[in-house]
Design a protein around this motif. Sequence first.
Motif, PDB file in Angstrom:
ATOM      1  N   LEU A 109      -0.018  -1.662  -0.155  1.00 28.63           N
ATOM      2  CA  LEU A 109       0.277  -1.560  -1.580  1.00 28.63           C
ATOM      3  C   LEU A 109      -0.136  -0.202  -2.134  1.00 28.63           C
ATOM      4  O   LEU A 109       0.568   0.394  -2.952  1.00 28.63           O
ATOM      5  CB  LEU A 109      -0.435  -2.680  -2.357  1.00 28.63           C
ATOM      6  CG  LEU A 109      -0.247  -2.647  -3.886  1.00 28.63           C
ATOM      7  CD1 LEU A 109       1.229  -2.697  -4.262  1.00 28.63           C
ATOM      8  CD2 LEU A 109      -1.024  -3.787  -4.546  1.00 28.63           C
ATOM      9  N   GLN A 112       2.497   2.302  -1.329  1.00 31.00           N
ATOM     10  CA  GLN A 112       3.653   2.118  -2.217  1.00 31.00           C
ATOM     11  C   GLN A 112       3.376   2.686  -3.609  1.00 31.00           C
ATOM     12  O   GLN A 112       4.252   3.326  -4.217  1.00 31.00           O
ATOM     13  CB  GLN A 112       4.001   0.639  -2.323  1.00 31.00           C
ATOM     14  CG  GLN A 112       4.562   0.040  -1.049  1.00 31.00           C
ATOM     15  CD  GLN A 112       4.881  -1.443  -1.206  1.00 31.00           C
ATOM     16  OE1 GLN A 112       5.100  -1.934  -2.311  1.00 31.00           O
ATOM     17  NE2 GLN A 112       4.898  -2.162  -0.099  1.00 31.00           N
ATOM     18  N   GLN A 164      -5.240   1.059 -10.422  1.00 25.80           N
ATOM     19  CA  GLN A 164      -5.234   0.326  -9.158  1.00 25.80           C
ATOM     20  C   GLN A 164      -5.772   1.183  -8.012  1.00 25.80           C
ATOM     21  O   GLN A 164      -6.526   0.694  -7.165  1.00 25.80           O
ATOM     22  CB  GLN A 164      -3.815  -0.150  -8.834  1.00 25.80           C
ATOM     23  CG  GLN A 164      -3.341  -1.295  -9.705  1.00 25.80           C
ATOM     24  CD  GLN A 164      -2.284  -2.134  -9.001  1.00 25.80           C
ATOM     25  OE1 GLN A 164      -2.527  -2.674  -7.929  1.00 25.80           O
ATOM     26  NE2 GLN A 164      -1.117  -2.228  -9.610  1.00 25.80           N
TER      27      GLN A 164
END
Length: 293
Positions: A109, A112, A164
């Motif tokens: 993730l 990405q 994030q």
Amino acid sequence: MNQVAAQPKFILLNVGRAVHQADWNWRNISSPFIRLHFVESGTAQLIHDNATYDLKKNHLYLTPAYTNHGYKCEGPLTLYYIHIYEEADSQASLFELLDFPVELKADPLVVQLIRRLAAINPGRGLQQFDPWAYDNMSTLVKNIAIQKSMPTGYDMEVQGIIHQLLSRFLLHASDKKNNIDQRILQSLQYIRTNLHQPISLETLAATCFLTKDHFIRLFKQHIGCTPGKYIQEKKIEKAQRIMMTQDVTIKDLAYSLGFENNSYFNRFFRKMTGENPGSRKKKIRSIAGDGNA
């Protein structure tokens, strides 16, 4: 690890993909922004003060603001770079409170998210990789103005990706109070809350119950620059942020930052940015108004 009192606000400065061939070699870099690097392939070294990290494929590397560091590359290297400015103002910086790991394995993730961040910011790459070409106050404020002019939805996505990415490091961060002198943390808080007035080294040293010389040495040891340079950069950063959002006169701006007269502020501003505040204000207002580089 202590909870952070308020969620930090981050501003994207640069993002891009770089291909190097033994040409990523720099020393004694210390910037007012955070750097993230994601290694796609190749080998190199990241040097943090006295520690050296061998860069690994599919790993993410974090360099906080005002960290003295360097790079050494003797062969091919492909990586993504992300430069992030943390708006702390009167609250403590996340990196002043916590110790973060330098290296983490990137999960799918994360990869990405990094590629997505680069894809939605095609014009935010570096024109030159030499830190001395882009690591300056004018470029910093220009990039802040560009990001602040972006639509709210776009900014929310950028903020989400940055949070994030940094959250991966935050999960492994530890309380910094055991590693940084509490007197220096106290001086940073004093600086942040008193940018509107003159700040003398004598006053800072007295608030820490240290001699002036001892305070300067301790500050540089923990923060990576002298207290005078830190104060100067914070005042000029704030001056240019005010220029983005408020149509104030240069005289009022000078007084709001604790300068005794307009002439001294003009000289000080020109020394830090290379141009007078009036010219800089016009450029910043133009950038903030139309979002063009």
